[in-house]
Scaffold this motif. Sequence first.
Motif, PDB file in Angstrom:
ATOM      1  N   LEU A 137       0.821  -1.214   0.000  1.00 30.33           N
ATOM      2  CA  LEU A 137       0.000   0.000   0.000  1.00 30.33           C
ATOM      3  C   LEU A 137       0.855   1.264   0.000  1.00 30.33           C
ATOM      4  O   LEU A 137       0.473   2.279  -0.598  1.00 30.33           O
ATOM      5  CB  LEU A 137      -0.927   0.000   1.219  1.00 30.33           C
ATOM      6  CG  LEU A 137      -2.036  -1.050   1.213  1.00 30.33           C
ATOM      7  CD1 LEU A 137      -2.679  -1.147   2.600  1.00 30.33           C
ATOM      8  CD2 LEU A 137      -3.093  -0.724   0.169  1.00 30.33           C
ATOM      9  N   ASN A 138       2.002   1.211   0.642  1.00 29.94           N
ATOM     10  CA  ASN A 138       2.864   2.397   0.713  1.00 29.94           C
ATOM     11  C   ASN A 138       3.590   2.689  -0.593  1.00 29.94           C
ATOM     12  O   ASN A 138       4.261   3.721  -0.709  1.00 29.94           O
ATOM     13  CB  ASN A 138       3.869   2.245   1.860  1.00 29.94           C
ATOM     14  CG  ASN A 138       3.289   2.724   3.184  1.00 29.94           C
ATOM     15  OD1 ASN A 138       2.896   3.879   3.315  1.00 29.94           O
ATOM     16  ND2 ASN A 138       3.236   1.835   4.164  1.00 29.94           N
ATOM     17  N   ARG A 139       3.429   1.824  -1.586  1.00 32.68           N
ATOM     18  CA  ARG A 139       3.965   2.114  -2.910  1.00 32.68           C
ATOM     19  C   ARG A 139       3.014   2.998  -3.711  1.00 32.68           C
ATOM     20  O   ARG A 139       3.385   3.528  -4.759  1.00 32.68           O
ATOM     21  CB  ARG A 139       4.198   0.804  -3.683  1.00 32.68           C
ATOM     22  CG  ARG A 139       5.225  -0.118  -3.054  1.00 32.68           C
ATOM     23  CD  ARG A 139       5.325  -1.414  -3.841  1.00 32.68           C
ATOM     24  NE  ARG A 139       6.098  -2.430  -3.141  1.00 32.68           N
ATOM     25  CZ  ARG A 139       6.234  -3.688  -3.555  1.00 32.68           C
ATOM     26  NH1 ARG A 139       5.642  -4.057  -4.694  1.00 32.68           N
ATOM     27  NH2 ARG A 139       6.935  -4.550  -2.873  1.00 32.68           N
ATOM     28  N   ASP A 140       1.780   3.123  -3.222  1.00 34.97           N
ATOM     29  CA  ASP A 140       0.770   3.929  -3.910  1.00 34.97           C
ATOM     30  C   ASP A 140       0.859   5.370  -3.399  1.00 34.97           C
ATOM     31  O   ASP A 140       0.545   5.638  -2.238  1.00 34.97           O
ATOM     32  CB  ASP A 140      -0.613   3.355  -3.648  1.00 34.97           C
ATOM     33  CG  ASP A 140      -1.703   4.030  -4.472  1.00 34.97           C
ATOM     34  OD1 ASP A 140      -1.480   5.160  -4.955  1.00 34.97           O
ATOM     35  OD2 ASP A 140      -2.784   3.428  -4.624  1.00 34.97           O
ATOM     36  N   PRO A 141       1.270   6.305  -4.255  1.00 39.60           N
ATOM     37  CA  PRO A 141       1.419   7.691  -3.793  1.00 39.60           C
ATOM     38  C   PRO A 141       0.108   8.336  -3.354  1.00 39.60           C
ATOM     39  O   PRO A 141       0.122   9.310  -2.595  1.00 39.60           O
ATOM     40  CB  PRO A 141       2.006   8.406  -5.014  1.00 39.60           C
ATOM     41  CG  PRO A 141       1.634   7.554  -6.185  1.00 39.60           C
ATOM     42  CD  PRO A 141       1.633   6.160  -5.674  1.00 39.60           C
TER      43      PRO A 141
END
Length: 231
Positions: free
Chosen positions: A179-183
């Motif tokens: 999820l933290n790869r999604d800006p």
Amino acid sequence: MRVVIAECRVDYSGRLDAHLPRAKRVIMVKADGSVLIHSDGGSYKPLNWMSPPARLTEVTLDEMDEEEGVEQRWEVNSTKTDDRLVIRLFEVFDELNVDLGIDPGLTKDGVEAHLQELLADQIETLGPGYRLVRREFPTAIGPVDIMARDADGASVAVEIKRVGGIDGVEQLTRYLELLNRDPLLAPVTGVFAAQTIKPQARVLAQDRGIRCLVLDYDAMRGMDDSDSRLF
């Protein structure tokens, strides 16, 4: 379902060999082809069994069977392997055949699905100002139980378990990494919520910056008034 109470001897051959000497037992023959032999003890686990798919055949007694007083001889053969279960019945005390029909399945009280529903309805259990984004938030590796936003609008992923163990923390960790790869979502923090959380899981979660939350299931269902407690 066919249930036979009989004095029997059982021999299993295949990946391993096993023998049950002559004794009174319960034999269950299920519609899916499985055959289970139970004693009057040992809780739910059968003494021996054949898993489906399998085929049960009543075979002709040989001379040795007749000399020993065998009344029936059943052979249960796996249709996928060479495993074979041979049941020799010396005396049948009772037999019952019942069509049980389609089973609706087991419904457990307090499992993750119900906890998820309750927490989604009472999202401020996570803290003041929290709001629900959606349940079963999709990711490439599976759905996150609850996606929410805190009072500052930051994304929060919630993983819910009845009993929180290390596996649940690892699962939430994988979700957070993805999820933290999604800006549009980052930064995403995590909450590990459960009715009980094992000490090792709590240590691992805290080490990874994941907040732990113990859910009071009865209170969330309105069955326990915490204001009326003495302690």
